[in-house]
Enzyme design. Structure first.
Site, short mmCIF file in Angstrom:
data_model
loop_
_atom_site.label_atom_id
_atom_site.label_comp_id
_atom_site.label_asym_id
_atom_site.label_seq_id
_atom_site.Cartn_x
_atom_site.Cartn_y
_atom_site.Cartn_z
N TYR A 64 100.04 64.50 33.75
CA TYR A 64 98.79 65.28 33.79
C TYR A 64 98.24 65.31 35.20
CZ TYR A 64 93.73 65.91 33.77
OH TYR A 64 92.45 66.31 34.09
N LYS A 66 97.75 68.47 37.99
CA LYS A 66 96.43 68.81 38.53
C LYS A 66 96.46 68.74 40.07
CE LYS A 66 93.09 69.56 36.59
NZ LYS A 66 92.54 70.87 36.09
N THR A 113 90.20 66.73 39.07
CA THR A 113 89.92 65.42 38.49
C THR A 113 90.09 64.28 39.51
OG1 THR A 113 90.83 63.81 36.92
CG2 THR A 113 92.34 65.49 37.67
N ASP A 114 89.39 63.18 39.27
CA ASP A 114 89.57 61.99 40.13
C ASP A 114 90.97 61.42 40.00
OD1 ASP A 114 89.32 60.90 37.55
OD2 ASP A 114 87.56 59.67 38.03
N GLU A 115 91.70 61.81 38.93
CA GLU A 115 93.03 61.23 38.72
C GLU A 115 94.02 61.64 39.79
OE1 GLU A 115 94.59 60.98 34.85
OE2 GLU A 115 92.64 60.71 33.91
P1 NAD Z 1 89.63 70.44 27.07
O1 NAD Z 1 91.00 69.99 26.72
O2 NAD Z 1 88.49 70.11 26.19
O3 NAD Z 1 89.62 72.03 27.26
C1 NAD Z 1 90.66 72.73 27.91
C2 NAD Z 1 90.49 74.20 27.59
O4 NAD Z 1 91.51 74.93 28.26
C3 NAD Z 1 90.61 74.52 26.09
O5 NAD Z 1 89.62 75.44 25.72
C4 NAD Z 1 91.99 75.13 25.99
O6 NAD Z 1 92.13 76.04 24.90
C5 NAD Z 1 92.09 75.84 27.33
N1 NAD Z 1 93.48 76.10 27.73
C6 NAD Z 1 94.53 75.24 27.67
N2 NAD Z 1 95.64 75.85 28.11
C7 NAD Z 1 95.27 77.10 28.48
C8 NAD Z 1 95.96 78.21 29.03
N3 NAD Z 1 97.28 78.15 29.30
N4 NAD Z 1 95.27 79.35 29.28
C9 NAD Z 1 93.95 79.44 28.99
N5 NAD Z 1 93.24 78.43 28.45
C10 NAD Z 1 93.90 77.27 28.21
O7 NAD Z 1 89.40 69.90 28.55
P2 NAD Z 1 88.08 69.45 29.32
O8 NAD Z 1 87.92 68.01 29.15
O9 NAD Z 1 87.00 70.39 28.99
O10 NAD Z 1 88.56 69.68 30.82
C11 NAD Z 1 88.32 70.93 31.49
C12 NAD Z 1 88.82 70.84 32.91
O11 NAD Z 1 88.14 69.78 33.60
C13 NAD Z 1 90.30 70.54 33.04
O12 NAD Z 1 90.81 71.30 34.10
C14 NAD Z 1 90.36 69.06 33.35
O13 NAD Z 1 91.50 68.75 34.10
C15 NAD Z 1 89.09 68.89 34.17
N6 NAD Z 1 88.47 67.55 34.12
C16 NAD Z 1 88.21 66.93 32.93
C17 NAD Z 1 87.56 65.72 32.91
C18 NAD Z 1 87.24 65.00 31.62
O14 NAD Z 1 86.80 63.85 31.68
N7 NAD Z 1 87.38 65.61 30.47
C19 NAD Z 1 87.19 65.12 34.13
C20 NAD Z 1 87.47 65.77 35.32
C21 NAD Z 1 88.11 67.00 35.30
O1 DAU Z 2 89.09 60.71 35.08
C1 DAU Z 2 89.04 62.06 34.68
C2 DAU Z 2 89.97 62.25 33.52
O2 DAU Z 2 89.36 61.59 32.41
C3 DAU Z 2 90.25 63.70 33.18
O3 DAU Z 2 90.90 64.30 34.26
C4 DAU Z 2 91.11 63.80 31.92
O4 DAU Z 2 91.30 65.14 31.54
C5 DAU Z 2 90.41 63.06 30.80
O5 DAU Z 2 91.23 63.05 29.64
C6 DAU Z 2 90.09 61.64 31.22
O6 DAU Z 2 91.30 60.85 31.36
P1 DAU Z 2 91.39 59.33 30.87
O7 DAU Z 2 92.79 59.01 30.63
O8 DAU Z 2 90.59 58.45 31.75
O9 DAU Z 2 90.57 59.50 29.49
P2 DAU Z 2 90.82 58.93 28.00
O10 DAU Z 2 89.58 59.26 27.24
O11 DAU Z 2 92.12 59.34 27.45
O12 DAU Z 2 90.85 57.37 28.27
C7 DAU Z 2 89.77 56.69 28.89
C8 DAU Z 2 90.15 55.24 28.99
O13 DAU Z 2 90.20 54.67 27.67
C9 DAU Z 2 91.52 55.00 29.59
O14 DAU Z 2 91.49 53.80 30.36
C10 DAU Z 2 92.42 54.80 28.37
C11 DAU Z 2 91.49 54.14 27.37
N1 DAU Z 2 91.78 54.44 25.95
C12 DAU Z 2 91.88 55.73 25.57
C13 DAU Z 2 92.16 56.05 24.26
C14 DAU Z 2 92.31 57.49 23.82
C15 DAU Z 2 91.92 53.40 25.03
O15 DAU Z 2 91.79 52.21 25.38
N2 DAU Z 2 92.18 53.72 23.73
C16 DAU Z 2 92.34 54.99 23.31
O16 DAU Z 2 92.63 55.20 22.09
#
Ligand code: NAD
Ligand code: DAU
Length: 336
Positions: free
Chosen positions: A147, A151, A123-125
């Site tokens: 988190y 990562k 992730t970019d985080e």
């Molecule tokens: P998500 O929470 O929707 O899915 C996570 C999945 O991992 C689920 O299916 C969950 O059951 C599974 N999981 C959790 N713990 C586990 C374990 N111990 N063993 C096996 N499976 C397990 O998440 P997502 O948004 O699809 O993110 C997927 C990946 O991409 C993550 O690694 C996250 O850090 C990364 N990522 C997410 C975003 C985003 O914006 N959502 C951006 C950049 C990177």
């Molecule tokens: O940047 C990549 C990341 O993006 C991934 O690695 C994470 O898994 C994914 O959850 C996401 O993280 P963020 O914290 O950026 O996503 P979230 O959707 O939780 O929040 C996006 C932005 O919106 C953040 O600035 C917080 C804000 N927010 C979020 C929620 C849930 C609100 O203002 N209100 C809310 O209720």
């Protein structure tokens, strides 16, 4: 290819699995713990595809991982499995260390035994917040939340396995994804479903935090490029084509759903909230990747998808999510 996709029942993993099966004819075995975020329904349309299987198990369980390797005999492993919600990591970090860091270690050990090509989804985080400009792959790592720290730890473990054991592994760091099948704890689906139900739209702080939005199939295609052409030991950033402040996204969702703008409510800010994320994708573009979906179109499509698929979100809104929402936002969901 034969792929072992860990965490493939979640949002991005299931969209990736769909692209690989439909567009590439890959045989995909998903290993997933099926936490609240991992859902069989996300993969329902793939159930009868040749070579597809969903194995229920955790990546930190060496035996489950060994069985999944034996069943899939993978050409490559792609690891999406993670606890992913920043707010939950602030409230309860334990599972994040267990899955994101220890779990990645168990997977890397299994890949090392067989010398299997490995892609870690990151992730970019890991870079923290940036005021101006964009992070490149050589920017310093400065994670803010539990988190992001777990990562980052996982990325460093991957790098150590490349340098120490010669594992052919790569890291792919994505910016904020959005699109179908995203669990409604995350900003966009939370706001869409709340707007459709006439519930309050809780914006953290001033709402001027900026995220770099990436449509989920664009991320899936970028991961495919890294899988096919990435150089072991390298990191690839994958940023979306548009940056946008949260408040602007919420206003646009209000327009798209026809909700009352007075539902928008500024609430207490997230502790340690990163102000802005921005990634340079110049390196992954050299592998032939280009994002296809602009935020304006992707957001409208996403709203349409949630409108058209209550079968998917209704069981979520009546389950664990209800308690989470009440604990986190201090108010109940409306009864549907
Ligand atoms: P998500 O929470 O929707 O899915 C996570 C999945 O991992 C689920 O299916 C969950 O059951 C599974 N999981 C959790 N713990 C586990 C374990 N111990 N063993 C096996 N499976 C397990 O998440 P997502 O948004 O699809 O993110 C997927 C990946 O991409 C993550 O690694 C996250 O850090 C990364 N990522 C997410 C975003 C985003 O914006 N959502 C951006 C950049 C990177
Ligand atoms: O940047 C990549 C990341 O993006 C991934 O690695 C994470 O898994 C994914 O959850 C996401 O993280 P963020 O914290 O950026 O996503 P979230 O959707 O939780 O929040 C996006 C932005 O919106 C953040 O600035 C917080 C804000 N927010 C979020 C929620 C849930 C609100 O203002 N209100 C809310 O209720």
């Amino acid at each position: 290819m034969r792929l072992l996709v860990c965490g493939g029942a979640g949002f991005i993993g299931s969209n990736f699995a769909r692209v690989r099966v439909h567009d590439h004819g890959d045989e995909v075995v998903v290993l997933d713990k099926l936490t609240y975020a991992g859902r069989r329904e996300n993969l329902a349309d793939l159930a009868d595809s040749p070579g597809f299987a969903l194995v229920h198990g955790a990546i930190e369980d060496a035996q489950a991982v060994a069985s999944a390797f034996a069943e899939s005999q993978p050409d490559a492993v792609v690891n999406f499995a993670a606890e992913t919600h920043v707010d939950r990591s602030i409230a309860e970090p334990d599972a994040f260390v267990q899955t994101n860091w220890l779990g990645t270690h168990v997977l890397l050990e299994a890949a090392r035994q067989k010398g299997t090509r490995y892609v870690q989804i990151s992730t970019d985080e890991v870079y923290g917040s940036i005021g101006e400009g964009s992070f490149t792959e050589s920017s310093p790592l400065a994670p803010s939340s539990p988190y992001a720290a777990t990562k980052t730890g996982a990325d460093l473990l991957v790098s150590s396995y490349v340098h120490t054991y010669g594992l052919p592994a790569m890291v792919c760091r994505g910016s904020n994804n959005y699109g179908p099948f995203q669990y409604p704890e995350k900003l966009i689906p939370l706001m869409v479903l709340s707007a459709l139900h006439g519930e309050r739209l809780p914006v953290y702080g001033d709402g001027l935090q900026v995220r770099n939005w990436l449509y989920v199939t664009d991320f899936a295609h970028a991961i495919g490029c890294v899988l096919a052409k990435g150089v072991p030991g390298e990191v690839y950033n994958v940023g979306g084509p548009d940056e946008c402040p949260n408040l602007e996204i919420v206003n646009r969702i209000v327009e798209l759903t026809g909700a009352d703008p007075r539902l928008i409510e500024h609430v207490r800010d997230r502790p340690g909230h990163d102000r802005r994320y921005s990634l340079s994708s110049a390196k992954v573009r050299t592998l032939g990747w280009e994002p296809q979906v602009r935020l304006e179109d992707g957001l409208a499509d996403t709203v349409d998808w949630y409108r058209a698929n209550p079968w998917w979100w209704e069981p979520i809104r009546s389950g664990e999510y209800r308690d989470y929402y009440e604990r986190h936002y201090g108010r109940a969901l409306s009864t549907d």
